[in-house]
Design a protein around this motif. Structure first.
Motif, mmCIF file in Angstrom:
data_model
loop_
_atom_site.group_PDB
_atom_site.id
_atom_site.type_symbol
_atom_site.label_atom_id
_atom_site.label_comp_id
_atom_site.label_asym_id
_atom_site.label_seq_id
_atom_site.Cartn_x
_atom_site.Cartn_y
_atom_site.Cartn_z
ATOM 1 N N VAL A 29 0.841 -1.202 0.000
ATOM 2 C CA VAL A 29 0.000 0.000 0.000
ATOM 3 C C VAL A 29 0.880 1.258 0.000
ATOM 4 N N LEU A 30 2.041 1.156 0.612
ATOM 5 C CA LEU A 30 2.984 2.285 0.616
ATOM 6 C C LEU A 30 3.830 2.303 -0.660
ATOM 7 N N GLU A 31 3.365 1.571 -1.657
ATOM 8 C CA GLU A 31 3.971 1.553 -2.995
ATOM 9 C C GLU A 31 5.397 1.026 -3.022
ATOM 10 N N LYS A 32 5.650 0.065 -2.158
ATOM 11 C CA LYS A 32 6.878 -0.719 -2.267
ATOM 12 C C LYS A 32 6.530 -1.976 -3.059
ATOM 13 N N ARG A 33 7.466 -2.398 -3.909
ATOM 14 C CA ARG A 33 7.228 -3.643 -4.658
ATOM 15 C C ARG A 33 7.502 -4.806 -3.715
ATOM 16 N N VAL A 34 6.470 -5.609 -3.453
ATOM 17 C CA VAL A 34 6.586 -6.654 -2.435
ATOM 18 C C VAL A 34 6.242 -8.024 -3.012
ATOM 19 N N LEU A 35 7.054 -8.994 -2.637
ATOM 20 C CA LEU A 35 6.750 -10.391 -2.943
ATOM 21 C C LEU A 35 6.597 -11.145 -1.628
ATOM 22 N N LEU A 36 5.469 -11.823 -1.478
ATOM 23 C CA LEU A 36 5.241 -12.661 -0.295
ATOM 24 C C LEU A 36 5.474 -14.118 -0.705
ATOM 25 N N VAL A 37 6.347 -14.805 0.024
ATOM 26 C CA VAL A 37 6.645 -16.205 -0.293
ATOM 27 C C VAL A 37 6.156 -17.075 0.860
ATOM 28 N N ASP A 38 5.293 -18.010 0.561
ATOM 29 C CA ASP A 38 4.747 -18.889 1.602
ATOM 30 C C ASP A 38 5.591 -20.147 1.707
ATOM 31 N N MET A 39 6.322 -20.263 2.821
ATOM 32 C CA MET A 39 7.178 -21.440 3.032
ATOM 33 C C MET A 39 6.703 -22.278 4.218
ATOM 34 N N ASP A 40 5.442 -22.157 4.557
ATOM 35 C CA ASP A 40 4.864 -23.023 5.584
ATOM 36 C C ASP A 40 3.858 -23.952 4.908
ATOM 37 N N PRO A 41 4.109 -25.281 4.945
ATOM 38 C CA PRO A 41 3.206 -26.224 4.265
ATOM 39 C C PRO A 41 1.738 -26.095 4.678
ATOM 40 N N GLN A 42 1.482 -25.446 5.815
ATOM 41 C CA GLN A 42 0.074 -25.201 6.182
ATOM 42 C C GLN A 42 -0.617 -24.315 5.145
ATOM 43 N N GLY A 43 0.175 -23.521 4.420
ATOM 44 C CA GLY A 43 -0.362 -22.704 3.324
ATOM 45 C C GLY A 43 -1.285 -21.576 3.748
ATOM 46 N N THR A 58 3.707 -23.933 -7.358
ATOM 47 C CA THR A 58 3.996 -23.457 -5.999
ATOM 48 C C THR A 58 5.514 -23.383 -5.779
ATOM 49 N N ILE A 59 5.886 -22.860 -4.636
ATOM 50 C CA ILE A 59 7.315 -22.747 -4.305
ATOM 51 C C ILE A 59 7.971 -24.133 -4.311
ATOM 52 N N TYR A 60 7.218 -25.139 -3.974
ATOM 53 C CA TYR A 60 7.746 -26.512 -3.999
ATOM 54 C C TYR A 60 8.230 -26.876 -5.402
ATOM 55 N N ASP A 61 7.390 -26.584 -6.412
ATOM 56 C CA ASP A 61 7.774 -26.870 -7.799
ATOM 57 C C ASP A 61 8.983 -26.030 -8.210
ATOM 58 N N MET A 62 8.964 -24.764 -7.789
ATOM 59 C CA MET A 62 10.026 -23.838 -8.208
ATOM 60 C C MET A 62 11.371 -24.201 -7.592
ATOM 61 N N MET A 63 11.344 -24.744 -6.382
ATOM 62 C CA MET A 63 12.604 -25.167 -5.750
ATOM 63 C C MET A 63 13.172 -26.390 -6.467
ATOM 64 N N ALA A 64 12.277 -27.187 -7.043
ATOM 65 C CA ALA A 64 12.733 -28.385 -7.763
ATOM 66 C C ALA A 64 13.174 -28.044 -9.184
ATOM 67 N N GLU A 115 13.773 -7.315 -8.654
ATOM 68 C CA GLU A 115 12.424 -6.920 -9.063
ATOM 69 C C GLU A 115 11.597 -6.354 -7.919
ATOM 70 N N PHE A 116 12.044 -6.610 -6.696
ATOM 71 C CA PHE A 116 11.226 -6.225 -5.545
ATOM 72 C C PHE A 116 12.020 -5.396 -4.546
ATOM 73 N N ASP A 117 11.306 -4.537 -3.808
ATOM 74 C CA ASP A 117 11.930 -3.822 -2.703
ATOM 75 C C ASP A 117 12.014 -4.723 -1.472
ATOM 76 N N PHE A 118 10.982 -5.540 -1.298
ATOM 77 C CA PHE A 118 10.946 -6.458 -0.159
ATOM 78 C C PHE A 118 10.421 -7.823 -0.591
ATOM 79 N N ILE A 119 11.107 -8.865 -0.153
ATOM 80 C CA ILE A 119 10.580 -10.217 -0.308
ATOM 81 C C ILE A 119 10.368 -10.746 1.110
ATOM 82 N N ILE A 120 9.125 -11.073 1.426
ATOM 83 C CA ILE A 120 8.796 -11.483 2.791
ATOM 84 C C ILE A 120 8.406 -12.958 2.800
ATOM 85 N N ILE A 121 9.091 -13.720 3.646
ATOM 86 C CA ILE A 121 8.891 -15.175 3.670
ATOM 87 C C ILE A 121 8.205 -15.589 4.967
#
Ligand code: ATP
Ligand code: MG
Length: 252
Positions: A29-43, A58-64, A115-121
């Protein structure tokens, strides 16, 4: 270069996912480019992120397979998501057989750093190989703690873990400790706050996240709090947290 931040605490239910999603959304919302990465299998983060379509990778496929690297749009134009699902549980076992298993996520995300200002995992509530991958991939951690009796013990544990991680990632910083589910009516809240602030000083965010029913309702609508009830105290405080965090970064 963007900053990669893992939201970690081995303790369950302290507000990691709520913080990952809502800090990401507020930075967006503060106009930062943000990527949220979900690394908890609970999803849980994936299902709270207001994704525009059902993801097929999903991240699982991308890691492989790094060729599958991609992210998904959300209802917030500045926030993108790499989701996960239960399959990620399999990675816990599969990674154990791989050389440099601690570094897989770091490799996976490295093309996205510019590509992002913040990547939050978001991390699971344990110190397993997934959480280790998160911290190895990150520039910093943020630790949410619930204002309750055993909070300090949990905090000591996570600080030890953080120090242990220096063997893989010597630059891993502790960007902040966040007091969550803060309840002014409960005396213990102030005791915990005093303790944590006297031990950790400025590392503790000035902004606190109150216990707020809107924050607990928003997941069932699949949305960050700002899209569910922007006028709630929960939304205000996560926005204040994003502002404080950006300001801290500028001061460094
Ligand atoms: P886990 O360790 O299982 O991943 P977590 O640390 O990610 O848990 P959350 O899922 O964010 O914790 O929060 C636990 C529960 O508390 C959820 O139901 C969430 O909606 C609720 N919750 C989180 N923060 C708040 C808050 N500030 N006020 C009220 N409820 C909250
Ligand atoms: Mg969680």
């Amino acid at each position: 270069m963007g900053r990669i931040i893992s939201i970690v605490n081995q303790k369950g239910g302290v507000g990691k996912t709520t913080t990952a999603v809502n800090l990401a959304a507020s930075l967006g919302v503060l106009e930062k480019r943000v990527l949220l990465v979900d690394m908890d299998p609970q999803g849980n983060a994936s299902s709270m992120a207001a994704l525009r379509k059902k993801p097929d990778v999903t991240i699982y496929d991308m890691m492989a397979d790094s060729e599958l690297l991609q992210y998904y749009d959300t209802d917030l134009p500045w926030m993108k998501v790499i989701p996960c699902d239960r399959n990620l549980t399999g990675a816990e076992i599969e990674l154990l057989g791989i050389e440099n298993r601690e570094f897989v996520l770091r490799e996976t995300l490295s093309p996205l750093k510019d590509e992002f200002d913040f990547i939050i995992i978001d991390s699971p509530p344990s110190l397993n190989i997934l959480t280790i991958n998160n911290m190895v991939a990150s520039d910093a951690i943020i630790v949410p703690i619930q204002c309750e009796y055993f909070a300090l013990e949990g905090l000591t544990g996570i600080i030890e873990t953080w120090k242990m991680m220096q063997q893989y990632n010597e630059h891993l910083a502790l960007d902040g400790i966040l007091l969550t589910m803060y309840d002014k009516r409960v005396r213990l809240t102030f005791d915990v706050e005093d303790d944590v602030r006297s031990h950790f000083g400025d590392t503790v965010f000035e902004t606190v996240i109150p216990r707020n029913v809107k924050l607990s309702e928003s997941p069932s609508f699949g949305k960050p709090i700002i899209l569910y009830d922007i006028s709630s105290i929960g939304a205000k405080q996560y926005l204040a947290l994003a502002e404080e965090y950006i300001k801290r970064g500028e001061g460094q």
